[in-house]
Write an enzyme that holds these catalytic residues in place. Structure first.
Site, PDB file in Angstrom:
ATOM      1  N   LYS A  13       9.803 -16.794  49.056  1.00  0.00           N
ATOM      2  CA  LYS A  13       9.290 -17.657  47.984  1.00  0.00           C
ATOM      3  C   LYS A  13       9.049 -19.079  48.509  1.00  0.00           C
ATOM      4  O   LYS A  13       7.999 -19.659  48.298  1.00  0.00           O
ATOM      5  CB  LYS A  13      10.274 -17.692  46.801  1.00  0.00           C
ATOM      6  CG  LYS A  13      10.591 -16.320  46.216  1.00  0.00           C
ATOM      7  CD  LYS A  13      11.543 -16.418  45.042  1.00  0.00           C
ATOM      8  CE  LYS A  13      12.938 -16.905  45.373  1.00  0.00           C
ATOM      9  NZ  LYS A  13      13.737 -15.994  46.227  1.00  0.00           N
ATOM     10  N   ARG A  88      15.726 -17.185  36.478  1.00  0.00           N
ATOM     11  CA  ARG A  88      16.510 -16.168  37.155  1.00  0.00           C
ATOM     12  C   ARG A  88      17.344 -15.347  36.197  1.00  0.00           C
ATOM     13  O   ARG A  88      18.082 -14.467  36.618  1.00  0.00           O
ATOM     14  CB  ARG A  88      17.483 -16.871  38.100  1.00  0.00           C
ATOM     15  CG  ARG A  88      17.065 -16.821  39.541  1.00  0.00           C
ATOM     16  CD  ARG A  88      18.123 -17.639  40.247  1.00  0.00           C
ATOM     17  NE  ARG A  88      18.309 -17.228  41.579  1.00  0.00           N
ATOM     18  CZ  ARG A  88      17.788 -17.882  42.627  1.00  0.00           C
ATOM     19  NH1 ARG A  88      17.025 -18.913  42.452  1.00  0.00           N
ATOM     20  NH2 ARG A  88      18.055 -17.469  43.827  1.00  0.00           N
ATOM     21  N   ARG A 122      17.780 -17.422  58.908  1.00  0.00           N
ATOM     22  CA  ARG A 122      16.987 -18.568  58.430  1.00  0.00           C
ATOM     23  C   ARG A 122      17.592 -19.893  58.914  1.00  0.00           C
ATOM     24  O   ARG A 122      18.795 -20.101  58.887  1.00  0.00           O
ATOM     25  CB  ARG A 122      16.952 -18.579  56.909  1.00  0.00           C
ATOM     26  CG  ARG A 122      16.369 -19.906  56.378  1.00  0.00           C
ATOM     27  CD  ARG A 122      16.098 -19.915  54.909  1.00  0.00           C
ATOM     28  NE  ARG A 122      17.199 -19.408  54.130  1.00  0.00           N
ATOM     29  CZ  ARG A 122      17.079 -18.981  52.884  1.00  0.00           C
ATOM     30  NH1 ARG A 122      15.893 -18.993  52.300  1.00  0.00           N
ATOM     31  NH2 ARG A 122      18.110 -18.538  52.224  1.00  0.00           N
ATOM     32  N   ARG A 150      21.921 -22.936  55.826  1.00  0.00           N
ATOM     33  CA  ARG A 150      22.476 -23.135  54.488  1.00  0.00           C
ATOM     34  C   ARG A 150      23.879 -22.539  54.373  1.00  0.00           C
ATOM     35  O   ARG A 150      24.155 -21.499  54.950  1.00  0.00           O
ATOM     36  CB  ARG A 150      21.556 -22.472  53.446  1.00  0.00           C
ATOM     37  CG  ARG A 150      20.429 -23.369  53.017  1.00  0.00           C
ATOM     38  CD  ARG A 150      19.374 -22.696  52.199  1.00  0.00           C
ATOM     39  NE  ARG A 150      19.833 -21.772  51.176  1.00  0.00           N
ATOM     40  CZ  ARG A 150      19.010 -21.142  50.341  1.00  0.00           C
ATOM     41  NH1 ARG A 150      17.703 -21.373  50.412  1.00  0.00           N
ATOM     42  NH2 ARG A 150      19.476 -20.311  49.450  1.00  0.00           N
ATOM     43  N   ARG A 161      24.525 -12.260  46.447  1.00  0.00           N
ATOM     44  CA  ARG A 161      23.279 -12.748  45.830  1.00  0.00           C
ATOM     45  C   ARG A 161      22.372 -11.583  45.464  1.00  0.00           C
ATOM     46  O   ARG A 161      21.708 -11.599  44.428  1.00  0.00           O
ATOM     47  CB  ARG A 161      22.558 -13.714  46.792  1.00  0.00           C
ATOM     48  CG  ARG A 161      23.158 -15.109  46.760  1.00  0.00           C
ATOM     49  CD  ARG A 161      22.919 -15.876  48.023  1.00  0.00           C
ATOM     50  NE  ARG A 161      21.543 -16.287  48.224  1.00  0.00           N
ATOM     51  CZ  ARG A 161      21.099 -16.809  49.365  1.00  0.00           C
ATOM     52  NH1 ARG A 161      21.915 -16.977  50.386  1.00  0.00           N
ATOM     53  NH2 ARG A 161      19.844 -17.173  49.476  1.00  0.00           N
TER      54      ARG A 161
END
Ligand code: AP5
Length: 204
Positions: A13, A88, A122, A150, A161
């Site tokens: 996204k 969400r 990431r 992160r 998640r």
């Protein structure tokens, strides 16, 4: 043009939003980024949100909807925006319907098997905010970019998640499907190919 970029954690996204904002000249509104900024500034809201985020849980609706409502009032949103990571929950989607009109929901489809590798690999540039992947999209010069990982990009948090996505966020897709505003896009291809398809969809 008011757009929602929808999809599981790590679907791409953020990567896609950063390309689309250049083409359509509208802002990306990432609730994750807004919350991370609040954490970096050590605000009360940020410190409260961090407790949920680090464990891979959603931040309570009442906190997030307030942030989005304020952000959408800003001048740069008047010609449209790309929502990334919001709504969400169905409660958030219903709230959004009360304050604005959504033109299109683009859902990036990526199977869970790919997600864990994407997220644990990431890295984000502290300097530019650009999103990289240590294997799929490494920066030319790692030191130059000052890469950070992160806090919620651990394997344990990612699994949580994904569980929360299935339970709390997937019903949002059904909510928008009923409104005939949804386009499902294969998110497993090369990022540039996906961007091209999204530009075509939104250009029409
Ligand atoms: P948020 O920041 O929104 O995280 P997320 O939805 O989990 O999504 P990600 O940012 O992890 O992934 P992405 O889809 O943007 O993928 P990316 O482009 O980076 O939210 C974080 C937390 O904040 C939540 O868990 C929650 O606690 C809280 N929160 C946020 N919004 C909330 C809300 N509305 N309500 C309640 N709580 C909220 O790509 C991922 C990696 O894959 C990168 O390394 C990238 O380089 C790579 N990649 C991207 N595309 C491709 C491709 N096509 N092929 C190969 N690799 C790719």
């Amino acid at each position: 043009m008011n757009i929602i970029l929808f999809g599981p954690p790590g679907a791409g996204k953020g990567t896609q939003a950063k390309e689309l904002i250049k083409v359509f000249n509208i802002p990306q509104i990432s609730t994750g980024d807004i919350l991370r900024e609040a954490i970096a500034k050590k605000t009360n809201l940020g410190m409260e949100a961090k407790k949920y985020m680090d464990l891979g849980n959603l931040v309570p609706d009442e906190v997030v909807v307030g942030l989005v409502e304020e952000r959408l009032k800003e001048a740069d949103c008047q010609n449209g925006y790309i929502l990334d990571g919001f709504p969400r929950t169905v409660t958030q989607a219903e709230f959004l319907d009360k304050i604005t009109n959504i033109d299109k929901v683009i859902a990036l489809n990526v199977p869970n098997g790919e997600i864990v590798e994407r997220i644990t690999g990431r890295r984000t540039s502290k300097k530019t905010g650009k999103i990289y992947h240590i294997k799929y999209n490494p920066p030319v010069d790692e030191n130059e970019e000052d890469l950070i990982q992160r806090d919620d990009d651990t394997e344990v948090a990612v699994i949580k998640r994904l569980e929360n996505y299935d339970k709390q966020t997937l019903p949002v897709l059904a909510y928008y499907k009923k409104k005939n505003k949804t386009v499902i896009v294969d998110g497993t291809r090369n990022p540039m190919e996906i961007t091209k398809e999204l530009i075509e969809i939104l250009g029409n």
